[in-house]
Design a protein around this motif. Structure first.
Motif, short mmCIF file in Angstrom:
data_model
loop_
_atom_site.label_atom_id
_atom_site.label_comp_id
_atom_site.label_asym_id
_atom_site.label_seq_id
_atom_site.Cartn_x
_atom_site.Cartn_y
_atom_site.Cartn_z
N ARG A 11 -9.85 5.72 6.42
CA ARG A 11 -8.65 4.92 6.69
C ARG A 11 -8.01 4.54 5.37
NH1 ARG A 11 -7.63 3.60 12.41
NH2 ARG A 11 -9.56 4.25 13.42
N GLY A 14 -3.18 -1.11 3.32
CA GLY A 14 -2.03 -1.65 2.62
C GLY A 14 -2.04 -3.18 2.69
N SER A 16 -0.44 -6.53 3.90
CA SER A 16 0.46 -6.93 4.99
C SER A 16 1.48 -7.98 4.56
CB SER A 16 -0.36 -7.48 6.16
OG SER A 16 -0.87 -8.77 5.83
N TYR A 27 -4.04 -4.41 6.00
CA TYR A 27 -3.97 -3.68 7.27
C TYR A 27 -4.32 -2.22 7.03
CZ TYR A 27 0.58 -1.58 6.07
OH TYR A 27 1.59 -0.85 5.49
N ASP A 28 -4.85 -1.58 8.07
CA ASP A 28 -5.09 -0.15 7.94
C ASP A 28 -3.90 0.58 8.54
OD1 ASP A 28 -6.44 -0.91 10.65
OD2 ASP A 28 -6.20 1.26 10.74
N ARG A 29 -3.46 1.62 7.86
CA ARG A 29 -2.20 2.25 8.21
C ARG A 29 -2.25 2.98 9.56
NH1 ARG A 29 1.05 1.29 3.91
NH2 ARG A 29 0.06 1.19 1.87
N GLU A 32 -2.84 -0.20 12.29
CA GLU A 32 -2.08 -1.42 11.96
C GLU A 32 -2.80 -2.69 12.40
OE1 GLU A 32 2.11 -1.24 12.67
OE2 GLU A 32 2.28 0.20 11.01
N TRP B 35 3.47 -7.03 14.50
CA TRP B 35 2.06 -6.66 14.48
C TRP B 35 1.48 -6.73 15.89
CZ3 TRP B 35 0.29 -4.78 9.92
CH2 TRP B 35 1.02 -5.11 8.78
N ARG B 54 5.68 -6.67 4.18
CA ARG B 54 4.67 -5.62 4.28
C ARG B 54 4.87 -4.60 3.13
NH1 ARG B 54 3.44 -1.79 9.45
NH2 ARG B 54 3.97 -3.70 10.53
N ASP B 55 3.81 -4.29 2.45
CA ASP B 55 3.83 -3.35 1.31
C ASP B 55 4.72 -3.83 0.15
OD1 ASP B 55 2.05 -1.52 2.50
OD2 ASP B 55 3.69 -0.64 3.66
N THR B 61 -2.77 4.29 -3.92
CA THR B 61 -3.45 5.30 -3.11
C THR B 61 -3.89 6.52 -3.91
OG1 THR B 61 -1.27 5.98 -2.39
CG2 THR B 61 -2.59 4.79 -0.81
#
Lengths: 190, 116
Positions: A11, A14, A16, A27-29, A32, B35, B54-55, B61
Protein backbone atom coordinates in the motif's frame (compact mmCIF):
# COMPACT_ATOMS: atom_id res chain seq x y z
CA UNK A 1 8.44 2.82 10.96
CA UNK A 2 5.95 0.35 9.55
CA UNK A 3 5.72 -2.33 6.92
CA UNK A 4 3.49 -1.27 4.02
CA UNK A 5 2.38 -4.82 3.41
CA UNK A 6 -1.27 -5.37 4.29
CA UNK A 7 -2.44 -8.91 3.70
CA UNK A 8 0.57 -9.37 1.39
CA UNK A 9 -0.41 -6.37 -0.73
CA UNK A 10 1.72 -3.26 -0.93
CA UNK A 11 0.00 0.00 0.00
CA UNK A 12 1.06 3.59 -0.53
CA UNK A 13 0.39 6.26 2.07
CA UNK A 14 -0.25 9.99 1.96
CA UNK A 15 -0.86 12.81 4.44
CA UNK A 16 -4.60 13.46 4.91
CA UNK A 17 -4.17 16.88 6.52
CA UNK A 18 -6.48 15.72 9.33
CA UNK A 19 -5.86 15.33 13.03
CA UNK A 20 -7.51 13.27 15.73
CA UNK A 21 -6.65 14.36 19.28
CA UNK A 22 -3.30 15.77 18.14
CA UNK A 23 -2.59 12.59 16.18
CA UNK A 24 -1.63 12.94 12.55
CA UNK A 25 -3.95 10.89 10.37
CA UNK A 26 -2.42 9.38 7.27
CA UNK A 27 -4.32 7.52 4.57
CA UNK A 28 -3.65 4.66 2.22
CA UNK A 29 -4.25 5.58 -1.38
CA UNK A 30 -6.04 2.36 -2.36
CA UNK A 31 -8.83 2.26 0.24
CA UNK A 32 -8.63 5.88 1.50
CA UNK A 33 -8.95 4.63 5.05
CA UNK A 34 -7.54 7.04 7.64
CA UNK A 35 -4.78 5.68 9.87
CA UNK A 36 -3.46 6.90 13.19
CA UNK A 37 0.22 7.50 12.62
CA UNK A 38 1.15 6.70 16.22
CA UNK A 39 -1.03 3.62 16.58
CA UNK A 40 -0.36 2.32 13.08
CA UNK A 41 -4.01 1.37 12.90
CA UNK A 42 -6.77 2.25 10.46
CA UNK A 43 -9.42 4.23 12.35
CA UNK A 44 -11.92 4.92 9.55
CA UNK A 45 -12.87 3.35 6.22
CA UNK A 46 -12.78 -0.17 4.86
CA UNK A 47 -9.60 -1.15 6.69
CA UNK A 48 -10.77 0.05 10.14
CA UNK A 49 -9.07 -2.02 12.83
CA UNK A 50 -6.24 -3.22 10.57
CA UNK A 51 -2.79 -2.72 12.03
CA UNK A 52 0.56 -2.14 10.40
CA UNK A 53 3.56 -4.16 11.52
CA UNK A 54 6.01 -1.97 13.45
CA UNK A 55 9.61 -2.12 12.24
CA UNK A 56 12.58 -1.00 14.32
CA UNK A 57 14.09 2.45 13.85
CA UNK A 58 16.05 4.72 16.11
CA UNK A 59 16.32 8.41 16.74
CA UNK A 60 19.98 9.32 16.84
CA UNK A 61 22.50 11.77 15.45
CA UNK A 62 24.18 11.62 12.08
CA UNK A 63 27.62 11.43 13.73
CA UNK A 64 26.77 8.38 15.84
CA UNK A 65 24.92 6.68 12.99
CA UNK A 66 27.61 7.02 10.32
CA UNK A 67 30.27 5.75 12.71
CA UNK A 68 28.19 2.63 13.42
CA UNK A 69 27.17 2.20 9.79
CA UNK A 70 29.79 3.74 7.49
CA UNK A 71 28.09 2.00 4.56
CA UNK A 72 24.80 3.77 5.33
CA UNK A 73 22.82 5.71 2.78
CA UNK A 74 21.27 9.04 3.65
CA UNK A 75 18.08 10.60 2.29
CA UNK A 76 18.91 13.18 -0.34
CA UNK A 77 17.43 16.69 -0.42
CA UNK A 78 16.82 16.02 -4.12
CA UNK A 79 13.20 15.01 -3.48
CA UNK A 80 11.55 16.51 -6.53
CA UNK A 81 10.01 19.20 -4.30
CA UNK A 82 11.23 22.72 -3.68
CA UNK A 83 11.50 23.15 0.06
CA UNK A 84 13.95 24.92 2.32
CA UNK A 85 15.60 21.79 3.69
CA UNK A 86 18.09 23.83 5.68
CA UNK A 87 15.28 24.52 8.14
CA UNK A 88 12.95 22.21 10.02
CA UNK A 89 9.46 23.75 9.56
CA UNK A 90 8.40 22.49 13.00
CA UNK A 91 11.08 24.24 15.06
CA UNK A 92 8.45 26.54 16.57
CA UNK A 93 6.14 23.60 17.19
CA UNK A 94 8.84 21.66 19.06
CA UNK A 95 9.51 24.61 21.31
CA UNK A 96 5.89 25.56 21.96
CA UNK A 97 4.35 23.91 24.96
CA UNK A 98 0.74 23.66 23.90
CA UNK A 99 -1.06 22.11 20.94
CA UNK A 100 -4.32 23.64 19.70
CA UNK A 101 -6.41 21.92 22.30
CA UNK A 102 -5.64 20.26 25.56
CA UNK A 103 -7.35 16.92 25.94
CA UNK A 104 -6.20 16.13 29.44
CA UNK A 105 -4.62 17.67 32.46
CA UNK A 106 -0.91 17.15 32.81
CA UNK A 107 0.23 15.42 35.98
CA UNK A 108 3.00 16.83 38.16
CA UNK A 109 6.34 16.81 36.35
CA UNK A 110 4.74 15.94 33.00
CA UNK A 111 5.30 17.92 29.82
CA UNK A 112 3.13 17.76 26.70
CA UNK A 113 6.04 17.51 24.30
CA UNK A 114 8.34 15.19 26.15
CA UNK A 115 9.16 12.04 24.26
CA UNK A 116 7.87 8.80 25.71
CA UNK A 117 8.51 5.20 24.76
CA UNK A 118 5.02 3.84 24.17
CA UNK A 119 4.18 0.16 24.23
CA UNK A 120 0.97 -1.82 23.91
CA UNK A 121 0.51 -5.28 25.36
CA UNK A 122 -2.83 -7.09 25.22
CA UNK A 123 -4.58 -3.83 24.41
CA UNK A 124 -3.06 -2.08 27.42
CA UNK A 125 -0.87 0.94 26.86
CA UNK A 126 2.06 2.17 28.89
CA UNK A 127 4.46 5.06 28.49
CA UNK A 128 8.01 5.48 29.73
CA UNK A 129 9.54 8.97 29.69
CA UNK A 130 12.55 8.75 27.35
CA UNK A 131 14.60 11.17 29.45
CA UNK A 132 14.18 8.97 32.51
CA UNK A 133 15.25 5.89 30.55
CA UNK A 134 18.23 7.80 29.15
CA UNK A 135 19.34 8.72 32.64
CA UNK A 136 18.82 5.28 34.14
CA UNK A 137 19.97 3.27 31.12
CA UNK A 138 17.58 0.52 32.12
CA UNK A 139 14.06 0.18 33.48
CA UNK A 140 12.69 -3.13 34.71
CA UNK A 141 9.07 -3.59 35.57
CA UNK A 142 6.25 -6.07 35.36
CA UNK A 143 3.44 -4.76 33.19
CA UNK A 144 0.27 -6.75 32.53
CA UNK A 145 1.88 -9.76 34.19
CA UNK A 146 4.87 -9.62 31.84
CA UNK A 147 8.38 -8.91 32.99
CA UNK A 148 9.78 -6.13 30.85
CA UNK A 149 13.23 -4.69 30.48
CA UNK A 150 13.80 -1.38 28.68
CA UNK A 151 17.37 -0.64 27.73
CA UNK A 152 18.87 2.51 26.32
CA UNK A 153 22.48 2.75 25.21
CA UNK A 154 23.53 6.37 24.87
CA UNK A 155 26.66 5.51 22.86
CA UNK A 156 24.52 4.21 20.00
CA UNK A 157 21.07 5.56 20.96
CA UNK A 158 19.73 2.02 20.64
CA UNK A 159 16.54 1.38 22.56
CA UNK A 160 15.10 -2.04 23.23
CA UNK A 161 12.11 -3.35 25.09
CA UNK A 162 12.48 -7.06 25.84
CA UNK A 163 10.60 -9.73 27.72
CA UNK A 164 12.27 -12.08 30.21
CA UNK A 165 12.76 -14.67 27.44
CA UNK A 166 14.65 -12.11 25.36
CA UNK A 167 11.90 -11.57 22.78
CA UNK A 168 11.40 -8.00 21.63
CA UNK A 169 8.36 -5.85 22.28
CA UNK A 170 7.68 -3.24 19.59
CA UNK A 171 7.55 0.32 20.77
CA UNK A 172 6.93 3.82 19.48
CA UNK A 173 8.50 7.14 20.34
CA UNK A 174 5.85 9.80 20.66
CA UNK A 175 5.11 13.05 22.40
CA UNK A 176 3.38 12.39 25.70
CA UNK A 177 0.23 14.35 24.77
CA UNK A 178 -0.02 12.57 21.41
CA UNK A 179 0.37 9.13 23.00
CA UNK A 180 -2.18 10.01 25.68
CA UNK A 181 -4.56 11.36 23.03
CA UNK A 182 -4.75 8.03 21.23
CA UNK A 183 -4.42 5.91 24.41
CA UNK A 184 -6.47 7.81 27.04
CA UNK A 185 -6.18 4.89 29.49
CA UNK A 186 -2.42 4.65 29.23
CA UNK A 187 -0.34 4.13 32.34
CA UNK A 188 2.87 6.04 32.84
CA UNK A 189 6.04 4.83 34.50
CA UNK A 190 7.29 7.00 37.35
CA UNK B 1 -21.36 60.01 7.09
CA UNK B 2 -19.80 58.88 10.31
CA UNK B 3 -23.03 57.21 11.32
CA UNK B 4 -23.36 55.19 8.11
CA UNK B 5 -19.66 54.27 8.30
CA UNK B 6 -20.17 52.82 11.74
CA UNK B 7 -23.24 50.99 10.50
CA UNK B 8 -21.24 49.48 7.66
CA UNK B 9 -18.50 48.35 10.01
CA UNK B 10 -21.02 46.77 12.32
CA UNK B 11 -22.65 44.88 9.46
CA UNK B 12 -19.31 43.65 8.18
CA UNK B 13 -18.22 42.37 11.56
CA UNK B 14 -21.58 40.68 11.99
CA UNK B 15 -21.23 39.10 8.55
CA UNK B 16 -17.72 37.92 9.38
CA UNK B 17 -18.92 36.36 12.58
CA UNK B 18 -21.75 34.64 10.73
CA UNK B 19 -19.26 33.36 8.15
CA UNK B 20 -17.00 32.02 10.88
CA UNK B 21 -19.85 30.23 12.62
CA UNK B 22 -20.97 28.79 9.29
CA UNK B 23 -17.45 27.62 8.54
CA UNK B 24 -17.10 25.93 11.92
CA UNK B 25 -20.46 24.23 11.41
CA UNK B 26 -19.78 23.15 7.84
CA UNK B 27 -16.13 22.05 8.14
CA UNK B 28 -16.83 18.70 9.84
CA UNK B 29 -19.45 18.00 7.16
CA UNK B 30 -16.91 18.73 4.45
CA UNK B 31 -14.42 16.38 6.09
CA UNK B 32 -17.05 13.67 6.45
CA UNK B 33 -18.06 14.11 2.81
CA UNK B 34 -14.54 13.63 1.47
CA UNK B 35 -13.66 10.52 3.51
CA UNK B 36 -15.37 7.20 4.09
CA UNK B 37 -16.70 7.35 7.66
CA UNK B 38 -19.20 4.49 7.24
CA UNK B 39 -16.82 2.41 9.34
CA UNK B 40 -14.74 3.87 12.16
CA UNK B 41 -13.23 3.04 15.53
CA UNK B 42 -12.99 6.63 16.81
CA UNK B 43 -15.55 9.43 17.24
CA UNK B 44 -15.31 10.95 13.76
CA UNK B 45 -16.73 14.25 15.05
CA UNK B 46 -13.33 14.72 16.71
CA UNK B 47 -11.48 14.53 13.40
CA UNK B 48 -10.31 18.01 12.56
CA UNK B 49 -8.56 19.75 9.73
CA UNK B 50 -4.95 20.36 10.71
CA UNK B 51 -4.46 23.20 8.22
CA UNK B 52 -3.04 21.82 4.99
CA UNK B 53 -5.42 19.98 2.59
CA UNK B 54 -5.04 16.33 1.52
CA UNK B 55 -1.49 15.84 0.18
CA UNK B 56 -0.78 19.49 1.05
CA UNK B 57 2.19 17.97 2.84
CA UNK B 58 3.54 15.72 0.09
CA UNK B 59 4.58 12.22 1.17
CA UNK B 60 7.67 10.97 -0.64
CA UNK B 61 7.21 7.94 -2.88
CA UNK B 62 10.50 7.57 -4.74
CA UNK B 63 13.10 8.89 -2.31
CA UNK B 64 16.70 9.25 -3.49
CA UNK B 65 19.68 8.41 -1.31
CA UNK B 66 23.37 9.25 -1.31
CA UNK B 67 26.21 7.28 0.33
CA UNK B 68 27.28 8.44 3.80
CA UNK B 69 30.88 8.84 2.74
CA UNK B 70 31.58 12.41 1.78
CA UNK B 71 28.15 13.75 2.79
CA UNK B 72 28.44 17.43 3.63
CA UNK B 73 24.87 18.70 3.92
CA UNK B 74 24.31 17.17 7.38
CA UNK B 75 26.30 18.00 10.48
CA UNK B 76 27.32 15.25 12.92
CA UNK B 77 25.13 16.61 15.75
CA UNK B 78 21.99 16.70 13.62
CA UNK B 79 19.09 14.39 14.38
CA UNK B 80 18.37 11.50 12.04
CA UNK B 81 16.06 8.53 12.04
CA UNK B 82 18.28 5.49 11.54
CA UNK B 83 17.06 2.20 10.10
CA UNK B 84 18.87 -1.06 9.45
CA UNK B 85 16.81 -3.73 7.77
CA UNK B 86 17.53 -6.60 5.38
CA UNK B 87 21.20 -5.63 5.59
CA UNK B 88 20.55 -2.08 4.33
CA UNK B 89 21.31 0.94 6.54
CA UNK B 90 19.64 4.27 5.87
CA UNK B 91 19.43 7.57 7.71
CA UNK B 92 16.67 10.15 7.32
CA UNK B 93 17.52 13.67 8.57
CA UNK B 94 14.45 14.73 10.55
CA UNK B 95 14.56 18.26 9.15
CA UNK B 96 13.87 16.73 5.70
CA UNK B 97 11.23 14.35 7.11
CA UNK B 98 9.35 17.27 8.65
CA UNK B 99 8.54 18.64 5.18
CA UNK B 100 7.01 15.33 4.05
CA UNK B 101 5.99 13.44 7.22
CA UNK B 102 5.83 10.15 5.29
CA UNK B 103 8.29 8.29 3.08
CA UNK B 104 7.11 5.30 1.07
CA UNK B 105 10.38 3.39 0.82
CA UNK B 106 11.85 -0.11 0.28
CA UNK B 107 14.46 -2.26 2.00
CA UNK B 108 15.26 -4.69 -0.79
CA UNK B 109 11.81 -6.11 -1.56
CA UNK B 110 10.17 -5.04 1.70
CA UNK B 111 7.95 -1.96 1.30
CA UNK B 112 8.11 0.27 4.36
CA UNK B 113 6.57 3.48 5.60
CA UNK B 114 8.78 5.94 7.42
CA UNK B 115 6.56 8.25 9.45
CA UNK B 116 7.60 11.40 11.24
Amino acid sequence: MYSRLIKNKERFFGVSGLLYRSNVLMYDRASESLWSQIKGEAVTGKLTGTRLEVLPSRLTTWGKWRKLHPESLILSTDTGYTRDYTKDPYLDYYARQSGFWSFFKLGPGEKEKELVVGIELDGQARAYPLELLRQQGEIRETFGGIELRLRFDSATDSLQVIRADGSKVSHMLAYWFVWKGIHPQTGRYK
Amino acid sequence: MRYSGAMKKKTTSRQNRLLLVLLIAVLPLLIAASWDFSKSSIPTSEIMGGGPPRDGIPALTSPKFVPAAGVRFVRDEEQVLGVILNGVAKAYPTRILSWHELVNDYYLDLPVLVSW
